[in-house]
Design a protein around this motif. Structure first.
Motif, PDB file in Angstrom:
ATOM      1  N   ALA A   1      43.457  71.818  -2.247  1.00  0.00           N
ATOM      2  CA  ALA A   1      43.049  72.621  -1.085  1.00  0.00           C
ATOM      3  C   ALA A   1      43.562  71.961   0.181  1.00  0.00           C
ATOM      4  N   ILE A   2      43.619  72.753   1.260  1.00  0.00           N
ATOM      5  CA  ILE A   2      44.030  72.215   2.563  1.00  0.00           C
ATOM      6  C   ILE A   2      42.962  72.592   3.585  1.00  0.00           C
ATOM      7  N   ALA A   3      42.603  71.623   4.441  1.00  0.00           N
ATOM      8  CA  ALA A   3      41.574  71.866   5.463  1.00  0.00           C
ATOM      9  C   ALA A   3      42.148  71.599   6.836  1.00  0.00           C
ATOM     10  N   GLY A   4      41.643  72.309   7.844  1.00  0.00           N
ATOM     11  CA  GLY A   4      42.096  72.082   9.219  1.00  0.00           C
ATOM     12  C   GLY A   4      40.945  72.264  10.188  1.00  0.00           C
ATOM     13  N   THR A   5      40.933  71.481  11.259  1.00  0.00           N
ATOM     14  CA  THR A   5      39.885  71.613  12.277  1.00  0.00           C
ATOM     15  C   THR A   5      40.040  72.937  13.013  1.00  0.00           C
TER      16      THR A   5
END
Ligand code: KG4
Ligand code: ZN
Length: 313
Positions: A75-79
């Motif tokens: 998975a990829i997360a971003g603020t």
């Protein structure tokens, strides 16, 4: 579950690989503080352009340090915010674009929750319910976290954030940017600690105020008989630490929580850490300094508990 997390809300370009929201495999931070030192603060447009230059090398470094390939990621997360809009857009859209390209779930993360979740990156998991004190350049918040991990904001600053006050006082004392570490360093050099500055208690509320203290520093500096800068720095730091620690501990006792969590850049301050630990009757959790200031590992930690909110871009 390997999560690649990206953070670009202010003046740090950061990427990290975090396993299951708990284990940091890599944590790369490119700070822009030298870039902003000449202006004594962050110029949003300058910050956004620096993110654009630094983001790809920082992501590459985070993957290399974690010995991860793109196919190892789950998975990829971003603020997603809060932060400077131009700066946020760079990291957030890069993260979402990468998730789209790799057909991976994308998890948007709140920056403040990220700071709090940095406390889950240590060996020991904080027991809930907990009270979190988030003290950074943009925020001073008291957040109650219930047994299920739900956040409720109890109070916060009515004017300047604690870190903002450190940065402004550093400017008044001609110390440069960012203010926290330099003010703290100067304060440690003080020998006579009898000079005191006011405290705003805002009794009966869970709120804070630091602008009056900042003005008191301004008046002191302008005074002909002003104490030496180190003594002013000490009195300022002591006032901030006294108010933050007493109020946080009092609210923790009132709410009957089982742990007190401190987070955000100002939590790197040793006087504040010391006073909170000394005064608290419940166990205190504070991340190591490099996980207090802005970083992407904390975003990966928060993403780890929000997998249910993942979207396919
Ligand atoms: O969490 P952070 O990196 O960015 C925001 O989300 O705002 O916090 C940055 C703030 C700055 O205001 C900086 O002066 C302050 O944290 N800070 C400190 C210390 N290290 C950083 N304040 C007091 N003492 C420190 N040692
Ligand atoms: Zn922050």
């Amino acid at each position: 579950m390997n999560i690649l997390a990206i953070e670009s809300s202010c003046d740090e370009t950061a990427a990290a690989v975090v396993v299951d929201g708990r284990i940091v495999r890599s944590n790369v931070v490119a700070s822009q503080s030298e870039l902003h030192a000449s202006t004594g603060g962050v110029v949003p447009e300058v910050a956004a352009r620096a993110h654009l230059r630094m983001l790809v090398p920082v992501i590459r470094q985070a993957l290399n340090n974690a010995e991860c390939t793109w196919s190892d990621l789950d998975a990829i997360a971003g603020t997603s915010g809060p932060g400077l809009p131009g700066a946020l857009l760079i990291g957030f859209n890069a993260a979402r674009g990468l998730a789209f390209a790799r057909d991976l779930p994308f998890i948007p993360v709140d920056h403040i929750e990220g700071h709090v979740r940095a406390n889950w990156l240590g060996d020991e998991e904080p027991p809930l319910p907990a009270l979190a004190l988030v003290v950074s350049g943009g925020h001073t918040e008291l957040i109650l976290i219930d047994e299920n991990g739900f956040f409720e904001r109890l109070g916060g600053t009515r004017d300047d954030a604690a870190g903002e006050a450190f940065d402004k006082v550093a400017r008044l004392l001609d110390l440069g940017y960012p203010g926290g570490p330099v003010v703290s360093q100067l304060a440690a050099e003080s020998t006579d600690r009898s000079f005191r500055l006011p405290r705003a208690w805002l009794t009966g509320t869970d709120d804070f105020s630091f602008s009056g203290l900042k003005t008191a520093v301004l008046h002191t500096v302008q005074d002909d008989g002003a104490p030496p800068p180190a003594e002013i720095a000490w009195a300022f730091e002591d006032s901030v630490a006294d108010v933050l620690s007493k109020k946080a501990v009092r609210v923790a006792e009132r709410e009957g929580v089982t742990s007190l969590l401190v987070a955000g850049g100002v939590a790197a301050n040793s006087r504040i850490r010391e006073l909170i630990i000394e005064r608290s009757s419940v166990p205190v959790f504070i991340p190591p300094p490099e996980l207090c200031t802005d970083n992407a590992a904390m975003i990966g930690a928060a993403a780890g508990v929000h997998l249910d909110q993942a979207v396919r871009p």
